[in-house]
Design a protein around this motif. Structure first.
Motif, PDB file in Angstrom:
ATOM      1  N   ALA A   1       0.837  -1.208   0.000  1.00  0.00           N
ATOM      2  CA  ALA A   1       0.000   0.000   0.000  1.00  0.00           C
ATOM      3  C   ALA A   1       0.871   1.256   0.000  1.00  0.00           C
ATOM      4  CB  ALA A   1      -0.935  -0.007   1.200  1.00  0.00           C
ATOM      5  N   LEU A   2       1.945   1.247   0.778  1.00  0.00           N
ATOM      6  CA  LEU A   2       2.854   2.401   0.812  1.00  0.00           C
ATOM      7  C   LEU A   2       3.560   2.581  -0.526  1.00  0.00           C
ATOM      8  CD1 LEU A   2       4.359   1.936   4.396  1.00  0.00           C
ATOM      9  CD2 LEU A   2       2.696   3.660   3.672  1.00  0.00           C
ATOM     10  N   LEU A   3       3.906   1.464  -1.163  1.00  0.00           N
ATOM     11  CA  LEU A   3       4.509   1.532  -2.502  1.00  0.00           C
ATOM     12  C   LEU A   3       3.507   2.104  -3.504  1.00  0.00           C
ATOM     13  CD1 LEU A   3       6.369  -1.900  -2.559  1.00  0.00           C
ATOM     14  CD2 LEU A   3       7.466   0.330  -2.868  1.00  0.00           C
TER      15      LEU A   3
ATOM     16  N   ILE B   1       6.904   5.127  -0.404  1.00  0.00           N
ATOM     17  CA  ILE B   1       8.211   4.475  -0.374  1.00  0.00           C
ATOM     18  C   ILE B   1       8.498   3.938  -1.771  1.00  0.00           C
ATOM     19  CG2 ILE B   1       8.167   3.826   2.069  1.00  0.00           C
ATOM     20  CD1 ILE B   1       7.370   0.999   1.269  1.00  0.00           C
ATOM     21  N   LYS B   2       9.767   3.710  -2.034  1.00  0.00           N
ATOM     22  CA  LYS B   2      10.141   3.059  -3.298  1.00  0.00           C
ATOM     23  C   LYS B   2      11.093   1.931  -2.965  1.00  0.00           C
ATOM     24  CE  LYS B   2      13.747   6.415  -4.420  1.00  0.00           C
ATOM     25  NZ  LYS B   2      14.237   7.357  -5.405  1.00  0.00           N
TER      26      LYS B   2
ATOM     27  N   LEU C   1      13.103   2.902   0.430  1.00  0.00           N
ATOM     28  CA  LEU C   1      13.470   4.291   0.626  1.00  0.00           C
ATOM     29  C   LEU C   1      12.223   5.163   0.671  1.00  0.00           C
ATOM     30  CD1 LEU C   1      16.378   4.376  -1.990  1.00  0.00           C
ATOM     31  CD2 LEU C   1      16.550   3.977   0.474  1.00  0.00           C
ATOM     32  N   LEU C   2      12.163   6.068   1.640  1.00  0.00           N
ATOM     33  CA  LEU C   2      11.044   6.994   1.699  1.00  0.00           C
ATOM     34  C   LEU C   2      11.192   8.018   0.588  1.00  0.00           C
ATOM     35  CD1 LEU C   2      10.813   5.721   4.559  1.00  0.00           C
ATOM     36  CD2 LEU C   2      10.059   7.943   5.342  1.00  0.00           C
ATOM     37  N   THR C   3      10.099   8.266  -0.094  1.00  0.00           N
ATOM     38  CA  THR C   3      10.076   9.301  -1.122  1.00  0.00           C
ATOM     39  C   THR C   3       9.841  10.641  -0.426  1.00  0.00           C
ATOM     40  OG1 THR C   3       7.686   9.117  -1.409  1.00  0.00           O
ATOM     41  CG2 THR C   3       9.079   7.678  -2.792  1.00  0.00           C
ATOM     42  N   PRO C   4       9.987  11.756  -1.144  1.00  0.00           N
ATOM     43  CA  PRO C   4       9.655  13.044  -0.520  1.00  0.00           C
ATOM     44  C   PRO C   4       8.215  13.065   0.020  1.00  0.00           C
ATOM     45  CG  PRO C   4      10.927  13.414  -2.503  1.00  0.00           C
ATOM     46  CD  PRO C   4      10.617  11.941  -2.459  1.00  0.00           C
ATOM     47  N   ALA C   5       7.295  12.449  -0.718  1.00  0.00           N
ATOM     48  CA  ALA C   5       5.911  12.358  -0.234  1.00  0.00           C
ATOM     49  C   ALA C   5       5.853  11.498   1.029  1.00  0.00           C
ATOM     50  CB  ALA C   5       5.010  11.776  -1.319  1.00  0.00           C
ATOM     51  N   GLY C   6       6.674  10.458   1.087  1.00  0.00           N
ATOM     52  CA  GLY C   6       6.725   9.598   2.264  1.00  0.00           C
ATOM     53  C   GLY C   6       7.264  10.328   3.481  1.00  0.00           C
TER      54      GLY C   6
END
Length: 116
Positions: free
Chosen positions: A48-50, A55-56, A72-77
């Motif tokens: 769901a986070l992907l 996250i990526k 890795l957390l994205t900027p949105a993450g």
């Protein structure tokens, strides 16, 4: 105001983002163990986070272990984690205040009731 089930889901999301930010090499099994949830739930949450782009997944192509991944957390993450942190802290502070009031009430009860 969010209901209890939504708060629990937010708490799990917050804890996953927090753990992955601190240790991006965690496996889903390790993540599940750290959170005390089933592997299936951990897999569902990570997917769901992907899907939400929070996250990526990074695969280390040069690694001998072809299953070596990093989350890795994205900027949105990172932004979502900050918002979740604020809401999590607010809920925990409210719980603390309720417990503190209940403790005070119980202390007064003990002082008033006759001793046996």
């Amino acid at each position: 105001m969010i209901d209890r089930m939504q708060a629990q889901q937010e708490d799990v999301r917050f804890r996953i983002l927090r753990l992955l930010q601190d240790n991006p090499h965690l496996t889903q099994r390790e993540l599940a163990g750290a959170l005390g949830i089933s592997l299936g739930k951990a897999n569902f949450c990570v997917k769901a986070l992907l899907d939400k782009g929070l996250i990526k997944l990074h695969n280390f192509k040069a690694s001998r272990n072809k299953l070596a991944y990093s989350y890795l957390l994205t900027p949105a993450g990172v932004a979502e984690k900050a918002a979740l942190t604020a809401r999590f802290l607010g809920r925990k502070m409210a719980e603390y205040e309720q417990l503190k009031a209940e403790i005070e009430s119980l202390k007064q009860e003990c002082d008033v009731s006759p001793r046996v």
